[in-house]
Enzyme design. Structure first.
Site, PDB file in Angstrom:
ATOM      1  N   TRP A 352      -9.905 -56.917  40.046  1.00  0.00           N
ATOM      2  CA  TRP A 352      -9.778 -55.338  40.368  1.00  0.00           C
ATOM      3  C   TRP A 352     -11.321 -54.972  41.038  1.00  0.00           C
ATOM      4  O   TRP A 352     -11.520 -53.692  41.386  1.00  0.00           O
ATOM      5  CB  TRP A 352      -9.536 -54.532  39.135  1.00  0.00           C
ATOM      6  CG  TRP A 352     -10.600 -54.396  37.960  1.00  0.00           C
ATOM      7  CD1 TRP A 352     -11.075 -55.468  37.283  1.00  0.00           C
ATOM      8  CD2 TRP A 352     -10.987 -53.367  37.384  1.00  0.00           C
ATOM      9  NE1 TRP A 352     -12.174 -54.938  36.555  1.00  0.00           N
ATOM     10  CE2 TRP A 352     -12.178 -53.784  36.572  1.00  0.00           C
ATOM     11  CE3 TRP A 352     -10.731 -52.067  37.498  1.00  0.00           C
ATOM     12  CZ2 TRP A 352     -12.768 -52.790  35.883  1.00  0.00           C
ATOM     13  CZ3 TRP A 352     -11.419 -51.147  36.770  1.00  0.00           C
ATOM     14  CH2 TRP A 352     -12.411 -51.465  35.828  1.00  0.00           C
ATOM     15  N   ASP A 353     -12.366 -55.829  40.912  1.00  0.00           N
ATOM     16  CA  ASP A 353     -13.642 -55.757  41.330  1.00  0.00           C
ATOM     17  C   ASP A 353     -13.560 -54.964  42.483  1.00  0.00           C
ATOM     18  O   ASP A 353     -14.107 -54.066  43.040  1.00  0.00           O
ATOM     19  CB  ASP A 353     -14.547 -56.620  41.002  1.00  0.00           C
ATOM     20  CG  ASP A 353     -14.549 -57.429  39.798  1.00  0.00           C
ATOM     21  OD1 ASP A 353     -13.660 -57.419  39.082  1.00  0.00           O
ATOM     22  OD2 ASP A 353     -15.709 -57.819  39.366  1.00  0.00           O
ATOM     23  N   GLU A 480     -12.906 -54.570  28.004  1.00  0.00           N
ATOM     24  CA  GLU A 480     -12.277 -55.988  27.361  1.00  0.00           C
ATOM     25  C   GLU A 480     -12.500 -56.181  26.127  1.00  0.00           C
ATOM     26  O   GLU A 480     -12.294 -57.172  25.383  1.00  0.00           O
ATOM     27  CB  GLU A 480     -12.485 -57.026  28.226  1.00  0.00           C
ATOM     28  CG  GLU A 480     -12.103 -57.054  29.641  1.00  0.00           C
ATOM     29  CD  GLU A 480     -12.340 -58.270  30.449  1.00  0.00           C
ATOM     30  OE1 GLU A 480     -13.176 -58.879  30.114  1.00  0.00           O
ATOM     31  OE2 GLU A 480     -11.782 -58.215  31.502  1.00  0.00           O
ATOM     32  N   LYS A 591     -17.427 -52.893  26.035  1.00  0.00           N
ATOM     33  CA  LYS A 591     -17.946 -53.713  27.011  1.00  0.00           C
ATOM     34  C   LYS A 591     -18.344 -52.856  28.272  1.00  0.00           C
ATOM     35  O   LYS A 591     -19.460 -53.489  28.879  1.00  0.00           O
ATOM     36  CB  LYS A 591     -17.025 -54.883  27.304  1.00  0.00           C
ATOM     37  CG  LYS A 591     -17.568 -55.903  28.040  1.00  0.00           C
ATOM     38  CD  LYS A 591     -16.473 -56.943  28.470  1.00  0.00           C
ATOM     39  CE  LYS A 591     -17.132 -58.175  29.294  1.00  0.00           C
ATOM     40  NZ  LYS A 591     -16.005 -58.978  29.828  1.00  0.00           N
ATOM     41  N   GLN A 592     -17.625 -52.151  28.406  1.00  0.00           N
ATOM     42  CA  GLN A 592     -17.900 -51.290  30.011  1.00  0.00           C
ATOM     43  C   GLN A 592     -17.226 -50.048  29.830  1.00  0.00           C
ATOM     44  O   GLN A 592     -16.347 -49.706  29.090  1.00  0.00           O
ATOM     45  CB  GLN A 592     -17.568 -52.270  30.998  1.00  0.00           C
ATOM     46  CG  GLN A 592     -15.593 -52.387  30.962  1.00  0.00           C
ATOM     47  CD  GLN A 592     -15.478 -53.916  31.615  1.00  0.00           C
ATOM     48  OE1 GLN A 592     -15.172 -54.901  30.894  1.00  0.00           O
ATOM     49  NE2 GLN A 592     -15.216 -53.842  32.941  1.00  0.00           N
TER      50      GLN A 592
END
Ligand code: BGC
Length: 750
Positions: A352-353, A480, A591-592
């Site tokens: 998806w980046d 994640e 994580k993000q």
């Protein structure tokens, strides 16, 4: 040329792999790591890699316990025939940076002209001094071409010189390690099925064992001095030995042309390869170096961001934008891998980046390249339909979490397939493309179908609960470290947006009755289904905690214990390399960016006060172990008026690879973070958003920057945007006048 060049002035043995990545050359098709012409295998840690975007091998994934619907096979980008080697013998002594005396060394990547140049002054053990200049280029205008220009000047002697050029088909990938982000199970994927010499041209054909792909590599040379040539053809490599008498202060100019053609793009790749090689030699190297300059000039004209007052940032940004151009697949077979074509990290997979982090840059600066990326998604729609069926959805499409050819190849489904938000991310980029370009035809021909098919699966995984709210259970959001949850805020918000826009797509489709009928008969969509999406949108459940006045990341998130950050040693980051996934899942630790990202993409879903609460809450528990995180925190810090914070997050993101901030650039660049740095300027500091189809700006210039200047395309106009200490200025370069909003005040740009 300030800020257009990345320069290293010492030969850094310790960071050789890092520099192989940083100085790699690519053009969206072919990528060559900067492993140097001297062969350091066995002497230095090196990944001597050459790759073709979308050229991969498959292998059955070996599971201990394989359950229904698990991804069947892996896909790994392959290291292909190596042409980098050029060795130099001087009266029996071998040129090597590991021996003799390096009097000076400079390696330079020039992003304005698109080459890497290495200049060395070297003294052999016996006192012979040589000047060696090497220039390499992977051509943007002839995508199969890699050129090495190798110049040698003896500075204090006459004597016999031998130039040895090798084309080597005996290649392998790096093997799996303890880091899940790199390596394949096996190393050797390619067999040499042809190794021949024809009119002094060396030709090697490699073939994969499973995926049935092949690649032809050919090499030929040009030398400006009289010489004796000896060719030694082995089973899987060809060694060309040029011997000549060198004279003091006379430059020896040696050129190696290499052409790579794969069986994916070329029907008859053997013949086509040799035709291309012939054409290239006829045109000569200068022709391609000039064309490279012209090509890049066009690119920078539309894509550059000028940062005045902060050289480090300027360097970082230009480097990143250049890498995006190097990485982007420019045909319908390929996309942008998480690591571009710079290394083997993440096996060359697309995530998806592209859709959320990289496409905005291309959509606003180069709609042609953006369209190609979207077409890749459209072209793999059938595979996504098959995947949806396998996952139990009677209709619709489910895009893979990670892939090269469009099939799912994530072996760890909790942080892979469960990220159903990939469907909404891809749909989001199709919607943005329409809003930016007003390209109705594209929506009618491709976008609408992608929107309907992705929406069908999102509709199927949700349901109306007892209160009549549309809920989505058992999915994983972007973060994640928290997997398989109910009502991930990001997923629900993005699904809501997708449902809302199926209506828009339906309306646009209705303007072309023929296309409408075509799609109705192809996928059986009707107005009832669009209405069902609308109802789900109206009733979409978005988790909210009344007490904390925040949006919980999902239904269970706030019931978990907060991770013990205080007692987590620094060396245990990134956490994914030190804790079992289940340990991580039991805690509030991210994580993000997840909810914070949802606010960036869909700000209108909540109030600015709640966005602020969320920012503060999630900031405390986010590790930024993913390189996709700090750019989003930077953008949202800007949105909230947190000037210093937005700058700090930004600098961390913009130089992520150049300063190796995640300590893994040796395995490849981080393309999402690079796209994120463009977003950090445009959506962060300049505060640009599309709201109700119009451009809004909420600028916040960091104190350390004097001026930011860039161009964008929007609805058939080209705009030049300047933000400095005086404020924001928007100039119309071409197209009709346009209304924009600066801090909510309407302004007509004429
Ligand atoms: C991130 C994903 C990302 C992937 C590839 C992972 O570390 O968590 O969001 O898509 O890297 O860049």
């Amino acid at each position: 040329m300030l800020n257009w060049c990345i320069v290293k002035e010492n030969f850094d043995k310790e960071n050789f792999m890092l520099n192989e990545t940083l100085f790699h050359l690519a053009n969206g098709y072919l990528g060559v790591r900067d492993s140097f012409e001297e062969d350091f295998r066995g002497k230095l840690k090196s990944v001597r890699g050459t790759y073709i975007n979308g050229f991969y091998e498959t292998e059955d994934i070996q599971y201990g316990e394989k359950l229904y619907g698990y991804a069947e096979y892996s896909q790994s980008i392959l290291n292909i025939t190596d042409v980098q080697t050029i060795l130099l013998n001087i009266d029996g002594e071998r040129f090597s940076l590991l021996e003799g005396n390096i009097k000076s060394f400079k390696n330079e990547l020039n992003v304005k002209e698109g080459y890497v140049k290495r200049e060395i002054l070297w003294e052999s053990n016996s006192g012979k001094v040589l000047k060696i200049d090497i220039k390499r280029m992977v051509s943007f205008t002839r995508k199969e071409l890699f050129i090495i220009e190798y110049n040698v000047t003896p500075l204090n002697f006459n004597g016999e010189i031998e130039i040895i050029s090798i084309i080597d088909g005996d290649v392998s990938n790096i093997t799996a390690s303890d880091d899940p982000r790199i390596g394949t199970a096996n190393a050797k994927h390619l067999d040499v099925i042809r190794c021949e010499v024809k009119e002094n041209i060396g030709i090697i054909e490699n073939k994969t064992r499973n995926s049935n792909m092949s690649v032809i590599t050919s090499c030929t040379h040009d030398l400006n001095k009289e010489n004796r040539l000896n060719i030694d053809k082995k089973e899987d490599k060809i060694i060309f030995k040029f011997s000549l008498e060198a004279k003091e202060n006379e430059k020896i100019e040696f050129v190696k042309y290499s052409i790579f053609t794969d069986s994916v793009r070329y029907e008859n790749n053997y013949i086509e390869n040799l035709e291309i090689l012939k054409e290239v030699v006829e045109n000569g190297k200068a022709f391609y170096f000039d064309a490279q300059k012209v090509y890049l000039n066009e690119f920078w004209k539309s894509s550059d961001i000028i940062i005045d007052g902060d050289e480090k940032l300027q360097e970082g940004l230009r480097y990143n934008l250049y890498q995006l151009l190097q990485s982007v697949g420019k045909d319908m077979y390929t996309n942008i891998a998480a690591k571009g074509i710079s290394g083997e990290g993440y096996e060359g997979h697309y995530f998806w980046d592209t859709d959320i982090y990289i496409l905005p840059f291309f959509m606003f600066t180069n709609s042609f390249l953006a369209k190609n990326l979207l077409m890749y998604r459209y072209n793999t729609l059938d595979r996504a339909r098959n995947r949806a069926k396998m996952m139990g959805h009677l209709k619709g499409a489910l895009y893979p979490w990670r892939t090269i050819n469009g099939d799912e190849c994530s072996a760890f489904f909790p942080a892979g397939t469960a990220q159903y938000h990939i469907n909404t991310d891809i749909a989001y980029s199709f919607i943005q493309y329409y809003l930016i370009t007003e390209d109705k035809e594209f929506m009618q021909n491709y976008g609408a179908e992608v929107l309907f098919e992705t929406a069908r699966v999102m509709f199927d995984i949700g349901h109306f609960n007892r209160e009549g709210k549309f809920v989505i259970n058992d999915v994983t959001g972007p973060d994640e470290y928290t997997c398989i949850v109910n009502n991930n805020y990001y997923t629900n918000v993005m699904t809501k947006y997708l449902f809302e826009n199926t209506k828009l797509a339906w309306e646009i489709l209705n303007e072309n009755k023929e296309k409408l009928q075509e799609l109705i008969s192809k996928i059986g969509i009707d107005e009832e289904e669009i209405k069902a999406f609308e109802k789900a949108k109206e009733n979409m459940y978005l988790p909210f905690d009344e007490k904390l006045k925040i949006h919980p990341q999902d239904d269970s998130f706030l019931n978990k214990k907060v991770w013990d950050f205080k007692n987590t040693p620094k060396e245990n980051y990134p956490l994914l390399l030190h804790y079992h996934p289940l340990t991580l899942y039991r805690y509030q630790v991210c994580k993000q960016a997840d909810t914070v990202l949802a606010h960036f993409l869909r700000e209108e879903e909540t109030t600015i006060d709640i966005i602020k609460n969320d920012f503060e809450y999630y900031e405390k528990i986010t590790t930024h172990d993913s390189s996709l995180s700090t750019c989003i925190f930077s953008i949202m810090a800007s949105r909230l008026g947190l000037k210093e914070k937005s700058y700090d997050y930004f600098i961390n993101n913009a130089r992520l690879d150049l300063d190796d901030l995640h300590h893994n650039t040796k395995n490849g660049i981080h393309t999402a973070a690079m796209g994120g740095s463009w977003m950090g300027v445009v959506f962060g500091f300049v505060g640009m958003r599309i709201k109700n189809g119009e451009l809004h700006f909420n600028p916040l210039l960091p104190d350390k920057i004097n001026k930011i200047k860039f161009k964008i395309n929007f609805k058939h106009r080209e705009l030049e945007i300047t933000l400095d200490k005086e404020g924001l200025d928007i100039k119309l370069i071409s197209g009709n006048s346009l209304d924009v909003y600066i801090n909510n005040n309407k302004k007509t740009v004429e």
